[in-house]
Write a protein that holds these residues in place. Structure first.
Motif, PDB file in Angstrom:
ATOM      1  N   ARG A 175      -5.093 -23.547  -8.218  1.00  0.00           N
ATOM      2  CA  ARG A 175      -5.998 -22.919  -7.577  1.00  0.00           C
ATOM      3  C   ARG A 175      -5.553 -22.229  -6.212  1.00  0.00           C
ATOM      4  NH1 ARG A 175      -9.573 -26.504 -10.093  1.00  0.00           N
ATOM      5  NH2 ARG A 175     -10.749 -25.392 -11.907  1.00  0.00           N
ATOM      6  N   ARG A 176      -5.207 -23.140  -5.476  1.00  0.00           N
ATOM      7  CA  ARG A 176      -4.555 -22.475  -4.015  1.00  0.00           C
ATOM      8  C   ARG A 176      -3.351 -21.666  -4.370  1.00  0.00           C
ATOM      9  NH1 ARG A 176      -4.962 -28.113  -2.718  1.00  0.00           N
ATOM     10  NH2 ARG A 176      -2.863 -28.628  -3.154  1.00  0.00           N
ATOM     11  N   MET A 177      -2.518 -21.822  -5.221  1.00  0.00           N
ATOM     12  CA  MET A 177      -1.380 -20.786  -5.310  1.00  0.00           C
ATOM     13  C   MET A 177      -2.021 -19.706  -5.864  1.00  0.00           C
ATOM     14  SD  MET A 177       1.767 -23.510  -6.576  1.00  0.00           S
ATOM     15  CE  MET A 177       1.120 -24.355  -8.038  1.00  0.00           C
ATOM     16  N   ILE A 178      -2.986 -19.772  -6.855  1.00  0.00           N
ATOM     17  CA  ILE A 178      -3.567 -18.406  -7.208  1.00  0.00           C
ATOM     18  C   ILE A 178      -4.061 -17.672  -6.068  1.00  0.00           C
ATOM     19  CG2 ILE A 178      -5.500 -17.387  -8.605  1.00  0.00           C
ATOM     20  CD1 ILE A 178      -4.909 -19.736 -10.675  1.00  0.00           C
ATOM     21  N   ALA A 179      -4.986 -18.345  -5.250  1.00  0.00           N
ATOM     22  CA  ALA A 179      -5.640 -17.788  -4.113  1.00  0.00           C
ATOM     23  C   ALA A 179      -4.629 -16.959  -3.195  1.00  0.00           C
ATOM     24  CB  ALA A 179      -6.571 -18.819  -3.495  1.00  0.00           C
ATOM     25  N   HIS A 180      -3.370 -17.950  -2.952  1.00  0.00           N
ATOM     26  CA  HIS A 180      -2.499 -17.361  -2.094  1.00  0.00           C
ATOM     27  C   HIS A 180      -1.961 -16.051  -2.609  1.00  0.00           C
ATOM     28  CE1 HIS A 180       0.935 -17.243   0.634  1.00  0.00           C
ATOM     29  NE2 HIS A 180       1.756 -17.380  -0.478  1.00  0.00           N
ATOM     30  N   MET A 181      -1.509 -16.304  -3.923  1.00  0.00           N
ATOM     31  CA  MET A 181      -1.032 -14.841  -4.436  1.00  0.00           C
ATOM     32  C   MET A 181      -2.023 -13.800  -4.481  1.00  0.00           C
ATOM     33  SD  MET A 181       1.313 -16.250  -7.840  1.00  0.00           S
ATOM     34  CE  MET A 181       0.394 -17.535  -8.413  1.00  0.00           C
ATOM     35  N   GLU A 182      -3.157 -13.820  -4.786  1.00  0.00           N
ATOM     36  CA  GLU A 182      -4.172 -12.862  -4.821  1.00  0.00           C
ATOM     37  C   GLU A 182      -4.440 -12.200  -3.502  1.00  0.00           C
ATOM     38  OE1 GLU A 182      -6.940 -14.201  -8.634  1.00  0.00           O
ATOM     39  OE2 GLU A 182      -7.522 -14.690  -6.560  1.00  0.00           O
ATOM     40  N   VAL A 183      -4.134 -13.059  -2.270  1.00  0.00           N
ATOM     41  CA  VAL A 183      -4.270 -12.494  -0.829  1.00  0.00           C
ATOM     42  C   VAL A 183      -3.074 -11.715  -0.684  1.00  0.00           C
ATOM     43  CG1 VAL A 183      -4.196 -13.471   1.522  1.00  0.00           C
ATOM     44  CG2 VAL A 183      -5.887 -14.406   0.159  1.00  0.00           C
ATOM     45  N   THR A 184      -1.782 -12.286  -1.069  1.00  0.00           N
ATOM     46  CA  THR A 184      -0.534 -11.670  -0.823  1.00  0.00           C
ATOM     47  C   THR A 184      -0.576 -10.428  -1.487  1.00  0.00           C
ATOM     48  OG1 THR A 184       0.447 -13.925  -0.471  1.00  0.00           O
ATOM     49  CG2 THR A 184       1.841 -11.922  -0.793  1.00  0.00           C
ATOM     50  N   ASP A 185      -0.930 -10.395  -2.707  1.00  0.00           N
ATOM     51  CA  ASP A 185      -0.928  -9.030  -3.345  1.00  0.00           C
ATOM     52  C   ASP A 185      -1.781  -7.966  -2.910  1.00  0.00           C
ATOM     53  OD1 ASP A 185       0.855 -10.199  -4.873  1.00  0.00           O
ATOM     54  OD2 ASP A 185      -0.360 -10.302  -6.799  1.00  0.00           O
ATOM     55  N   SER A 186      -3.118  -8.491  -2.378  1.00  0.00           N
ATOM     56  CA  SER A 186      -4.226  -7.692  -1.409  1.00  0.00           C
ATOM     57  C   SER A 186      -3.575  -6.895  -0.447  1.00  0.00           C
ATOM     58  CB  SER A 186      -5.259  -8.246  -1.423  1.00  0.00           C
ATOM     59  OG  SER A 186      -5.861  -8.533  -2.559  1.00  0.00           O
ATOM     60  N   LEU A 187      -2.726  -7.788   0.466  1.00  0.00           N
ATOM     61  CA  LEU A 187      -2.149  -7.360   1.686  1.00  0.00           C
ATOM     62  C   LEU A 187      -0.989  -6.549   1.345  1.00  0.00           C
ATOM     63  CD1 LEU A 187      -1.899 -10.660   3.666  1.00  0.00           C
ATOM     64  CD2 LEU A 187      -3.375  -8.762   4.184  1.00  0.00           C
ATOM     65  N   ASP A 188      -0.223  -6.718   0.436  1.00  0.00           N
ATOM     66  CA  ASP A 188       0.933  -5.839   0.064  1.00  0.00           C
ATOM     67  C   ASP A 188       0.531  -4.486  -0.351  1.00  0.00           C
ATOM     68  OD1 ASP A 188       2.615  -7.880   0.575  1.00  0.00           O
ATOM     69  OD2 ASP A 188       3.231  -8.343  -1.420  1.00  0.00           O
ATOM     70  N   LYS A 189      -0.739  -4.436  -1.090  1.00  0.00           N
ATOM     71  CA  LYS A 189      -1.426  -3.266  -1.769  1.00  0.00           C
ATOM     72  C   LYS A 189      -1.796  -2.314  -0.400  1.00  0.00           C
ATOM     73  CE  LYS A 189      -2.182  -4.782  -6.249  1.00  0.00           C
ATOM     74  NZ  LYS A 189      -3.201  -5.201  -7.114  1.00  0.00           N
ATOM     75  N   ALA A 190      -2.592  -3.271   0.638  1.00  0.00           N
ATOM     76  CA  ALA A 190      -3.066  -2.498   1.758  1.00  0.00           C
ATOM     77  C   ALA A 190      -1.885  -1.798   2.598  1.00  0.00           C
ATOM     78  CB  ALA A 190      -4.056  -3.517   2.526  1.00  0.00           C
ATOM     79  N   VAL A 191      -0.782  -2.607   2.697  1.00  0.00           N
ATOM     80  CA  VAL A 191       0.313  -2.072   3.445  1.00  0.00           C
ATOM     81  C   VAL A 191       0.893  -0.950   2.841  1.00  0.00           C
ATOM     82  CG1 VAL A 191       2.527  -2.733   4.170  1.00  0.00           C
ATOM     83  CG2 VAL A 191       0.801  -4.391   4.598  1.00  0.00           C
ATOM     84  N   ALA A 192       0.772  -1.003   1.400  1.00  0.00           N
ATOM     85  CA  ALA A 192       1.517   0.227   0.735  1.00  0.00           C
ATOM     86  C   ALA A 192       0.681   1.288   0.913  1.00  0.00           C
ATOM     87  CB  ALA A 192       1.785  -0.215  -0.453  1.00  0.00           C
ATOM     88  N   SER A 193      -0.687   1.369   0.965  1.00  0.00           N
ATOM     89  CA  SER A 193      -1.541   2.347   1.149  1.00  0.00           C
ATOM     90  C   SER A 193      -1.394   2.793   2.395  1.00  0.00           C
ATOM     91  CB  SER A 193      -3.135   1.946   0.801  1.00  0.00           C
ATOM     92  OG  SER A 193      -3.159   1.210  -0.659  1.00  0.00           O
TER      93      SER A 193
END
Length: 198
Positions: A175-193
């Motif tokens: 669960r911790r790894m899933i949460a970490h990846m979801e946060v990382t993916d959201s940040l990457d998308k925000a930076v890309a946008s």
């Protein structure tokens, strides 16, 4: 004069008693409750070389001894010799390939060599043999996340793992790894946008 000496002796005895009590209390605190201080001897090192020699002698006489091939693979695994472990596991799987545990151990050795795609392929084979094989799913998630950077596939593997193992330390870690990846993916998308807007 005599009274002063007696008082001094009483004070010294009192202080000495306090010191003994403090030392005894600190000794007790350093030991687990209900256990006396015992000097622990270190465990003798495991002689993988001797075990490997014994297994190889057995296999020289009986090359179809699947159990001995599996054990040889495990000894090489523990001795951190991935190539030899992989070979031994291949021999075991050639005799009987219906063993998701051996396939998973072999996949872990592929990962140690940096053969990540081969590791994934072998984890998948293990999981096809037994779709409820927890270890192959968990390790697949690790390789997707840490080695290949494929977060979506990693999340999928961990979610399938959590369906089988909903609680306990491995589930908490997943669960911790899933949460970490979801946060990382959201940040990457925000930076890309933000970059696209600029």
């Amino acid at each position: 004069m005599m009274k002063k000496e007696i008082i001094l002796l009483i004070v010294i005895a009192f202080v000495a008693g306090l010191l003994v009590a403090v030392i005894f209390t600190n000794l007790n605190k350093s030991q687990p409750e209900g256990k006396q201080a015992i000097t622990q001897q270190p465990a003798p090192p495991v002689d993988f070389h001797q075990q490997i020699e014994t297994l190889e002698t057995i296999l020289a006489k009986d090359p179809n001894n699947r159990h001995a091939w599996v054990q040889l693979g495990h000894r090489y695994f523990d001795a951190k010799n991935p190539m030899k472990a992989i070979e031994a596991y291949y021999k075991a799987l050639a005799i009987d390939g219906n063993d998701p545990d051996v396939s998973t151990d072999q996949a872990i050795m592929f990962r140690q060599l940096g053969w990540y795609e081969k590791a994934i392929e072998t984890f998948q084979q293990a999981n096809q043999l037994n779709p409820k094989h927890e270890n192959s799913l968990f390790n697949m998630g690790i390789v997707y996340m840490q080695d290949l950077g494929e977060n979506e596939k990693a999340i999928e593997a961990f979610r399938r793992f959590l369906e089988l193992v909903p609680s306990g330390p491995p589930a908490d870690r997943a669960r911790r790894m899933i949460a970490h990846m979801e946060v990382t993916d959201s940040l990457d998308k925000a930076v890309a946008s933000a970059s696209a807007i600029n």
